[in-house]
Scaffold this motif. Structure first.
Motif, mmCIF file in Angstrom:
data_model
loop_
_atom_site.group_PDB
_atom_site.id
_atom_site.type_symbol
_atom_site.label_atom_id
_atom_site.label_comp_id
_atom_site.label_asym_id
_atom_site.label_seq_id
_atom_site.Cartn_x
_atom_site.Cartn_y
_atom_site.Cartn_z
ATOM 1 N N CYS A 1 0.836 -1.208 0.000
ATOM 2 C CA CYS A 1 0.000 0.000 0.000
ATOM 3 C C CYS A 1 0.866 1.251 0.000
ATOM 4 O O CYS A 1 0.630 2.193 -0.768
ATOM 5 N N PHE A 2 1.877 1.264 0.846
ATOM 6 C CA PHE A 2 2.778 2.412 0.922
ATOM 7 C C PHE A 2 3.475 2.640 -0.421
ATOM 8 O O PHE A 2 3.549 3.773 -0.906
ATOM 9 N N ASN A 3 3.967 1.575 -1.037
ATOM 10 C CA ASN A 3 4.640 1.694 -2.330
ATOM 11 C C ASN A 3 3.706 2.235 -3.406
ATOM 12 O O ASN A 3 4.115 3.049 -4.236
ATOM 13 N N ILE B 1 1.481 16.812 9.731
ATOM 14 C CA ILE B 1 1.651 17.685 8.571
ATOM 15 C C ILE B 1 2.216 16.901 7.390
ATOM 16 O O ILE B 1 1.782 17.056 6.254
ATOM 17 N N SER B 2 3.175 16.045 7.668
ATOM 18 C CA SER B 2 3.784 15.240 6.601
ATOM 19 C C SER B 2 2.819 14.199 6.051
ATOM 20 O O SER B 2 2.851 13.888 4.862
ATOM 21 N N ILE C 1 0.130 11.219 1.596
ATOM 22 C CA ILE C 1 -1.067 10.571 1.054
ATOM 23 C C ILE C 1 -1.552 11.240 -0.228
ATOM 24 O O ILE C 1 -1.812 10.579 -1.227
ATOM 25 N N SER C 2 -1.649 12.577 -0.214
ATOM 26 C CA SER C 2 -2.251 13.267 -1.358
ATOM 27 C C SER C 2 -1.227 13.857 -2.316
ATOM 28 O O SER C 2 -1.552 14.177 -3.451
ATOM 29 N N ASN D 1 2.669 8.797 -6.713
ATOM 30 C CA ASN D 1 2.555 10.190 -6.336
ATOM 31 C C ASN D 1 3.898 10.882 -6.530
ATOM 32 O O ASN D 1 4.694 10.957 -5.625
ATOM 33 N N LYS D 2 4.152 11.369 -7.711
ATOM 34 C CA LYS D 2 5.437 11.979 -8.043
ATOM 35 C C LYS D 2 5.626 13.343 -7.383
ATOM 36 O O LYS D 2 6.697 13.919 -7.451
ATOM 37 N N ARG D 3 4.585 13.878 -6.748
ATOM 38 C CA ARG D 3 4.702 15.165 -6.070
ATOM 39 C C ARG D 3 5.383 15.033 -4.711
ATOM 40 O O ARG D 3 5.654 16.025 -4.064
#
Length: 176
Positions: free
Chosen positions: A26-28, A47-48, A53-54, A34-36
């Motif tokens: 899931c983490f991977n 905050i992180s 996630i997004s 998510n390249k951002r």
């Protein structure tokens, strides 16, 4: 008659291995899709976590900055006072000719410097190792062990009581 016997399987170990593999997958998926997420982040920090996630830090602020840059062509410089680890600057800084970040906390500033190098063009970045206050001074900066972004100064210009400052990080009193 004869009974077939099998070796006892430790289901708790198997369950833990399956759970770790599932969570790792899931983490991977989140990180790789998510390249951002091109910043150093602390995964157990609130905050992180949103950024992980997004892919965005304070999306509403990002959209507001995008709006002003596009509508009013305000892209000469971006000033981030209290830059912390640079999530806002690194996310929005590429829209600007110059990015000026102020961060007096040496611990957060170390991560800020790395994040700026990862995310921004070094020619446009300037990081200042001081805060902005009501007068020139050199007060002591208190940095909570588990909340670097919650660093504070105890002096007459800080209107919060010692108990409020301690309690915000789960302490009973301020302890250097």
């Amino acid at each position: 008659g004869k009974v077939k016997m099998i070796k006892k399987i430790n289901f708790k170990i198997k369950e833990k291995i399956i759970k770790e593999k599932f969570l790792n997958n899931c983490f991977n998926i989140i990180v790789n899709n998510n390249k951002r997420n091109s910043c150093f982040l602390k995964p157990n920090d609130m905050i992180s976590r949103q950024k992980i996630i997004s892919g965005y830090h304070e999306y509403h602020i990002k959209k507001l900055i995008d709006f002003f840059v596009e509508k009013y062509k305000l892209s000469h410089y971006f000033i981030d006072i209290g830059a912390n680890i640079g999530l806002t600057s690194c996310q929005n800084g590429s829209l600007f000719d110059e990015v000026h970040m102020y961060e007096p906390n040496p611990l957060a500033r170390g991560v800020l410097e790395v994040n700026a190098k990862i995310s921004l063009n070094k020619e446009c970045v300037k990081i200042y190792d001081f805060g902005i206050g009501v007068e020139n001074s050199e007060p002591e900066l208190f940095i909570p062990k588990n909340n670097w972004g919650g660093a504070f100064i105890v002096d007459q210009s800080n209107k919060y009581s010692d108990s409020v400052l301690a309690e915000k990080d789960g302490f009973k009193s301020i302890d250097k």
